[in-house]
Design an enzyme around this catalytic site. Sequence first.
Site, short mmCIF file in Angstrom:
data_model
loop_
_atom_site.label_atom_id
_atom_site.label_comp_id
_atom_site.label_asym_id
_atom_site.label_seq_id
_atom_site.Cartn_x
_atom_site.Cartn_y
_atom_site.Cartn_z
N ASP A 18 0.84 -1.20 0.00
CA ASP A 18 0.00 0.00 0.00
C ASP A 18 0.87 1.25 0.00
O ASP A 18 0.55 2.25 -0.63
CB ASP A 18 -0.89 0.03 1.26
N GLU B 158 -24.10 -18.19 -13.94
CA GLU B 158 -23.41 -17.07 -13.28
C GLU B 158 -24.17 -16.69 -12.02
O GLU B 158 -25.40 -16.77 -12.00
CB GLU B 158 -23.44 -15.81 -14.18
N LYS C 79 -26.21 -14.45 -9.66
CA LYS C 79 -27.05 -13.28 -9.94
C LYS C 79 -26.81 -12.25 -8.84
O LYS C 79 -27.26 -12.41 -7.71
CB LYS C 79 -28.53 -13.66 -9.99
N ASP D 230 -27.01 -9.11 -6.55
CA ASP D 230 -28.14 -8.31 -6.10
C ASP D 230 -27.67 -6.87 -5.91
O ASP D 230 -27.27 -6.46 -4.84
CB ASP D 230 -28.68 -8.89 -4.79
N GLU E 153 -23.33 -5.28 -12.99
CA GLU E 153 -24.07 -5.01 -11.77
C GLU E 153 -23.13 -4.35 -10.76
O GLU E 153 -22.08 -4.90 -10.44
CB GLU E 153 -24.59 -6.34 -11.21
N TYR F 251 -21.30 -8.58 -16.89
CA TYR F 251 -21.82 -9.87 -17.35
C TYR F 251 -22.26 -9.89 -18.81
O TYR F 251 -22.84 -10.88 -19.26
CB TYR F 251 -22.96 -10.34 -16.46
N LYS G 242 -34.20 -18.19 -8.80
CA LYS G 242 -34.23 -17.45 -7.53
C LYS G 242 -34.15 -18.43 -6.37
O LYS G 242 -34.90 -19.41 -6.33
CB LYS G 242 -35.52 -16.64 -7.43
N CYS H 207 -41.87 -3.52 35.64
CA CYS H 207 -41.01 -3.10 34.52
C CYS H 207 -39.58 -3.60 34.74
O CYS H 207 -38.99 -3.34 35.80
CB CYS H 207 -41.04 -1.59 34.43
N CYS I 262 -37.34 -0.31 35.55
CA CYS I 262 -37.46 0.54 36.75
C CYS I 262 -38.14 -0.17 37.91
O CYS I 262 -38.21 0.38 39.01
CB CYS I 262 -38.20 1.83 36.40
N CYS J 65 -45.25 -0.05 31.04
CA CYS J 65 -44.71 0.51 32.26
C CYS J 65 -45.30 1.90 32.36
O CYS J 65 -45.18 2.70 31.43
CB CYS J 65 -43.19 0.57 32.18
N CYS K 141 -39.29 6.33 33.92
CA CYS K 141 -38.57 5.05 33.79
C CYS K 141 -37.31 5.28 32.95
O CYS K 141 -37.39 5.85 31.86
CB CYS K 141 -39.49 4.03 33.12
S1 IVH Z 1 -27.99 -10.80 -17.61
C1 IVH Z 1 -30.97 -9.29 -20.87
N1 IVH Z 1 -26.46 -11.66 -15.70
O1 IVH Z 1 -30.56 -9.17 -12.89
C2 IVH Z 1 -30.61 -9.82 -19.57
N2 IVH Z 1 -28.16 -10.10 -15.18
O2 IVH Z 1 -33.54 -9.47 -13.42
C3 IVH Z 1 -29.47 -9.13 -18.98
N3 IVH Z 1 -28.20 -9.44 -12.84
O3 IVH Z 1 -31.20 -6.22 -14.59
C4 IVH Z 1 -29.16 -9.53 -17.63
N4 IVH Z 1 -26.51 -10.67 -12.17
O4 IVH Z 1 -29.14 -6.27 -13.19
C5 IVH Z 1 -27.49 -10.87 -16.04
N5 IVH Z 1 -25.01 -12.48 -14.09
C6 IVH Z 1 -26.03 -11.69 -14.43
C7 IVH Z 1 -26.69 -10.89 -13.50
C8 IVH Z 1 -27.76 -10.11 -13.91
C9 IVH Z 1 -27.44 -9.79 -11.82
C10 IVH Z 1 -29.34 -8.50 -12.76
C11 IVH Z 1 -29.32 -7.48 -13.83
C12 IVH Z 1 -30.68 -7.48 -14.45
C13 IVH Z 1 -31.47 -8.27 -13.49
C14 IVH Z 1 -32.53 -9.02 -14.25
#
Ligand code: IVH
Length: 672
Positions: free
Chosen positions: A34, A114, A116, A118, A171, A223, A311, A405, A408, A423, A428
């Site tokens: 660093d 991949e 997903k 959030d 993302e 992605y 999901k 309580c 108190c 209470c 208190c």
């Molecule tokens: S592909 C046309 N790959 O999920 C589709 N999306 O519900 C393009 N997301 O808006 C999305 N990880 O923000 C893709 N590995 C991934 C992702 C991903 C998260 C999100 C993305 C998208 C939402 C769709």
Amino acid sequence: MNLDEARERAVRLVEEINAHDYNYYVLDSPVISDREYDLLKRELEKLEKKFPQLVTPDSPTQRVGGKPLETFKSVSHTAPMLSLDNAFSINELWDFVRRIKNYSGIKELEYVVEPKMDGLAVSLLYKSGVLVRGATRGDGYVGEDITHNIRTIKSVPLKLRERVDLEVRGEVYFPSKAFQELNDRRAEEGYPLFANPRNAAAGSMRQLDPVIAASRPLNIFIYGMGSYEGFPFRTHMEMLKYLKELGLRVNPYTALYTDFDLVVETCQSWAVKRYELPYEIDGMVIKINDLEIQSLAGYTARSPRWAVAYKFPAEQVETTVEDIQVSVGRTGALTPIALLAPVKVSGSVVKRASLHNEDILREKGVKIGDRVIIHKAGEVIPELVKVLVEKRTGNEKEFVMPQSCPACGQQVAHIPGEVALRCMNSTCPVQMYERIVHFASRGAMDIEGLGPAVAKMLWEKRLVEDVADLYYLKKEELVALERMGEKSADNLLEAIQDSKKNPLNKLLYGLGPRFLGDKGSKVIAEHFGSLEHIISASTEEMIAVPEIGPKIAASIVEFFQNPSNLQVVEKLHTAGVNLQQSQKQGEEGQQILEGQTFVLTGKLESFSRSEAQSRIESLGGRVTSSVSRNTDYVVAGENPGSKMEQARSLEVRVLTEKQFQEILTAKTGIVD
Ligand code: IVH
């Protein structure tokens, strides 16, 4: 050093620092210390200061731009940023693959799996290899220009390894640990908390001032591309490989399969392994690898047919109730809380779950020592789902609510018509301290720096015995407190001083007569115009105010008949706190939805619109009619219509009626 020499050195330094940023932020494997890195950066900064003409847009010193923006510019996406179809079960995953095989007529497919992420979907535009624009997805067609914030993300290369023109998509996310720390800090400082890392990422990216995003350790995974026209890839994997070679950050857990059974297995195993990741994922994305088959499959209006998001199911976990404790709130309400053997649920360790009140405690039939199932309502609030009665050993202990309580020692009582035990001692100690916390909270006097930790110290040292004492605090008293430096003390005093100017409605809400929320406070403050008029108003005059019912009216009148409350008012007056109205708005009880904005759409089964609205408002939330960037949740009933689309495109969290109910139940303890 002359200009030419300086230029040569600056170019070299930019290259070198960018390469180290890549090693550190993209590959996670730094090659220098660093300190060495800092020295390089400092040298570049000095050089650029001396020769400002040498500053280039890809210089690492240029991540945080100058002045905050006034507004966001809109950006039209050349190719729409679509959403993904969801699969909520393994069966639905199999449906996806059957469908795609039917569409394409191809039986042997390759699948890319991949994580997903959030977070927040973004588009990054590079021209000749230089980052020229970052944008949010918006409604999929038009998003917002957030270049200034995107540039602050260290793993986003300001310059690619090739001078190419391309648009990539990815993302932006908030790492879990940093999210926890951010919220802890915010809690300490009295700011409202972010509900989840996704909101924190989105909130950081939607700031006009890049300094805020720069102060947060946001990260990104890329992605895909907006369009791969002109590029020679045959497969999604080839595309990702190329993006990686350009210096972009691609999720290393991306994997290729030919056997769909393995895809399913991978999805299932990530449902458990997800919590080992340093960031939150809410599912897995499965994409058809072959780009030609992708284009054969095509798109629906909303999403590609060649991809699906699996999901993860909501997690339910078994644990033991080690004890049941009773906490006292600002209004004296006693809340039983189950202390649990710590378990990880939906990514964080849960040690407590509120049992809300005696009725719920009885209804759930919890005993100390019970094995129980817990989950997180709306993935956020820990809740005890049920007792595993069949696992009882006979050693479980019955729990009875105390008759005095726990703070108190004074007697507690049921107010007729209320479920909570209360209470009744207005002095208190716990109530006192909770009142200070409430007084300083955002919806009330909004005193920055006065969160629970500080309030507790002030109370314990008896520096503040009622809220008015805040205005008489002295610097030397503050600096004597633990972890309170000169600067924090100055800031706190300034924030307290500033709060004197707040409009009356904030003060009224902060004083906290029972049942009076921030919305009611506003109505009352606007109606009467001054605290003096409120104090002298009769119950009848209060009830005559539109939207004010007899319960609130009686509570306000009673509050201002109490001599100790009047004494507080007098002290506030003497300190110069504004007692007149000029401005702002919520409701009663636990204000757990404070600061959250909801939009209702579609027909709800269990509530009328106005019932749903008042439930939200009674928890401190707000209901608005249209979906915007400021909306936190959209509650979708049957036939939701265009608001739902809008929610999707603005990436606002959509709650089903069931999830919505879960949140209400978890937060209020009201079981319908
Ligand atoms: S592909 C046309 N790959 O999920 C589709 N999306 O519900 C393009 N997301 O808006 C999305 N990880 O923000 C893709 N590995 C991934 C992702 C991903 C998260 C999100 C993305 C998208 C939402 C769709």
